[in-house]
Design an enzyme around this catalytic site. Sequence first.
Site, mmCIF file in Angstrom:
data_model
loop_
_atom_site.group_PDB
_atom_site.id
_atom_site.type_symbol
_atom_site.label_atom_id
_atom_site.label_comp_id
_atom_site.label_asym_id
_atom_site.label_seq_id
_atom_site.Cartn_x
_atom_site.Cartn_y
_atom_site.Cartn_z
ATOM 1 N N LYS A 258 9.098 -10.186 -10.978
ATOM 2 C CA LYS A 258 8.405 -11.397 -10.427
ATOM 3 C C LYS A 258 6.961 -11.287 -10.246
ATOM 4 O O LYS A 258 6.558 -10.476 -9.479
ATOM 5 C CB LYS A 258 8.914 -11.760 -9.114
ATOM 6 C CG LYS A 258 8.617 -13.313 -8.814
ATOM 7 C CD LYS A 258 8.543 -13.905 -7.191
ATOM 8 C CE LYS A 258 7.464 -13.175 -6.554
ATOM 9 N NZ LYS A 258 6.169 -13.883 -6.710
ATOM 10 N N SER B 146 1.803 -6.775 0.886
ATOM 11 C CA SER B 146 1.079 -6.394 1.924
ATOM 12 C C SER B 146 2.100 -5.668 2.737
ATOM 13 O O SER B 146 3.516 -5.694 2.527
ATOM 14 C CB SER B 146 1.093 -7.799 2.546
ATOM 15 O OG SER B 146 2.424 -8.450 2.828
ATOM 16 N N THR B 147 1.769 -4.986 3.759
ATOM 17 C CA THR B 147 2.640 -4.296 4.665
ATOM 18 C C THR B 147 3.529 -5.093 5.431
ATOM 19 O O THR B 147 4.973 -4.424 5.578
ATOM 20 C CB THR B 147 1.673 -3.573 5.543
ATOM 21 O OG1 THR B 147 0.953 -2.610 4.983
ATOM 22 C CG2 THR B 147 2.448 -2.785 6.719
ATOM 23 N N GLU B 148 3.194 -6.262 5.623
ATOM 24 C CA GLU B 148 4.087 -6.973 6.561
ATOM 25 C C GLU B 148 5.268 -7.426 5.730
ATOM 26 O O GLU B 148 6.431 -7.375 6.300
ATOM 27 C CB GLU B 148 3.312 -8.572 6.985
ATOM 28 C CG GLU B 148 4.265 -9.655 7.476
ATOM 29 C CD GLU B 148 3.540 -10.580 8.056
ATOM 30 O OE1 GLU B 148 4.119 -11.653 8.440
ATOM 31 O OE2 GLU B 148 2.417 -10.882 7.477
ATOM 32 N N GLU C 235 4.445 0.026 -2.141
ATOM 33 C CA GLU C 235 3.153 0.419 -2.151
ATOM 34 C C GLU C 235 2.424 -0.734 -1.474
ATOM 35 O O GLU C 235 2.423 -1.853 -2.004
ATOM 36 C CB GLU C 235 2.572 0.615 -3.756
ATOM 37 C CG GLU C 235 1.291 1.375 -3.698
ATOM 38 C CD GLU C 235 0.023 0.427 -3.892
ATOM 39 O OE1 GLU C 235 -0.531 0.186 -3.020
ATOM 40 O OE2 GLU C 235 0.155 -0.068 -5.255
ATOM 41 N N CYS D 97 -5.646 -2.202 -2.836
ATOM 42 C CA CYS D 97 -5.069 -1.557 -1.732
ATOM 43 C C CYS D 97 -5.771 -0.149 -1.086
ATOM 44 O O CYS D 97 -5.482 0.062 0.104
ATOM 45 C CB CYS D 97 -3.653 -1.377 -2.057
ATOM 46 S SG CYS D 97 -3.430 -0.452 -3.500
ATOM 47 N N GLU E 293 -6.616 -4.607 7.326
ATOM 48 C CA GLU E 293 -7.123 -4.741 5.920
ATOM 49 C C GLU E 293 -7.784 -6.005 5.524
ATOM 50 O O GLU E 293 -7.095 -6.934 5.641
ATOM 51 C CB GLU E 293 -5.929 -4.394 4.730
ATOM 52 C CG GLU E 293 -6.228 -4.425 3.621
ATOM 53 C CD GLU E 293 -4.888 -4.103 2.676
ATOM 54 O OE1 GLU E 293 -5.044 -3.322 1.891
ATOM 55 O OE2 GLU E 293 -3.918 -4.582 2.987
#
Length: 479
Positions: free
Chosen positions: A185, A238-240, A259, A293, A390
């Site tokens: 995707k 994203s980390t979230e 990642e 990133c 970030e």
Amino acid sequence: MTESPWEYAPAPESRAIANLKPSYRMFVDGEFTDGAGEPLKSVNPATEEILAEVSGAAPSDVDTAVRAARTAFDRTWGRMPGSERAKYLFRIARLIQERGRELAVLETLDNGKPIKESRDADIPTAAAHFFHHAGWADKLGYAGYGPDPRPVGVAGQVIPWNFPLLMLAWKIAPALACGNTVVLKPAETTPLTALVFAEICQQAGLPPGVVNIVPGAGDIGAELVGHPGVDKVAFTGSTEVGKQIQGRLAGTGKRLTLELGGKAANVVFDDAPLDQAVEGIVNGIFFNQGHVCCAGSRLLVQESVAEELLDKLRSRITTLRVGDPLDKNTDVGAINSAEQLAKITELSAAGDTEGASRWTSPCPLPERGFFFSPTVFSNVHQSMRIAREEIFGPVLSVLTFRTPDEAVATANNTPYGLSAGIWTEKGSRILWAAQQMRAGVVWANTFNRFDPTAPFGGYQESGFGREGGRAGLEAYLDV
């Protein structure tokens, strides 16, 4: 007589090279087909014009794609000798090269990055990843994972918008080399080069179902990640969202690599070659508008050279040209979306509110499109949001240190751990600092250097697993 400032003449690349179509369709089981989901609008961030309409996938389309990938894995690709798989990957790599200008212009239109970056970095590196992994396809038994490593099965892959085709290559090339099939995707705002890549798969004669591309928003990514027919999930973003994926897959037995975000420290010691360091700092934070990133978004400078370095840095930044991404002279292009521009603006305002000293490049900005001037905050403290969160934009936070131990402690004072940079003339200091820093990649006297032979990945909230090199094969092998 005073001469007028020397100016660059416009040098625009022709957008006609992109062969832009009014509409694009998803790619499932070797064919382009209409999706049952809501269509997407691809927007040029530099002009805010709609480039094309993209057929969006629905959950039923994800199911069809996963089933096609499973059939291809069971009947064709998973059984194919590595030497035969390699031929397809080599063909794909060569086709990316042959269609390089088209892909570069399309990437710039869809993403907003300068054409010279798409042309000279993104597209060649994407081809290099397919060349590299083609070479591994018949050598997996010698990669150190046992005499007969087997593919995992069907890989569900979700990629971000900052490097659309390059992130696709990072994901698809190792998966195919190891004998897996793929459902990918692309990001909602940048699906076009992924769908042209599907054309390349057809050109290369790739068997139906080996690669499937399902455009959509976050709900389609969630559908793919949670599909019971997917054996392996790879996510960059994203980390979230990465935390949500990890929680959802806990206990399912699915393989997972993540990642995620970063807040990299670029550390300049007092013996560093300052002019060289300035170039590395500029590349570290303003490359791809800071949409990286592993961007060097925290500059840590030894106090004794901080003032001199900042003077040089500001002088260099004033020469950066912000504007039309298709112009070959442009250094900093457009922010990818209105939403991302709003986030950059909000976090920069937080830097003002918390007392940091803001310096903004005097460069003119286009009247239309999503643009943000290169910005440097000095007098930054670790407690400030701009030092902790970030920003993912062309915004640099500058902190100072007095001793090497303080530099390492400050660099490691973050929940992230993706990358770092070290600038010094002492080799022993480079080795010492690199061993102390909790980061997956540490560059010395350079920044943002990538090679498909070298693994890339992070620690802590920057994710886990590695992509690239021999180490990156493990995620796609049953070992």
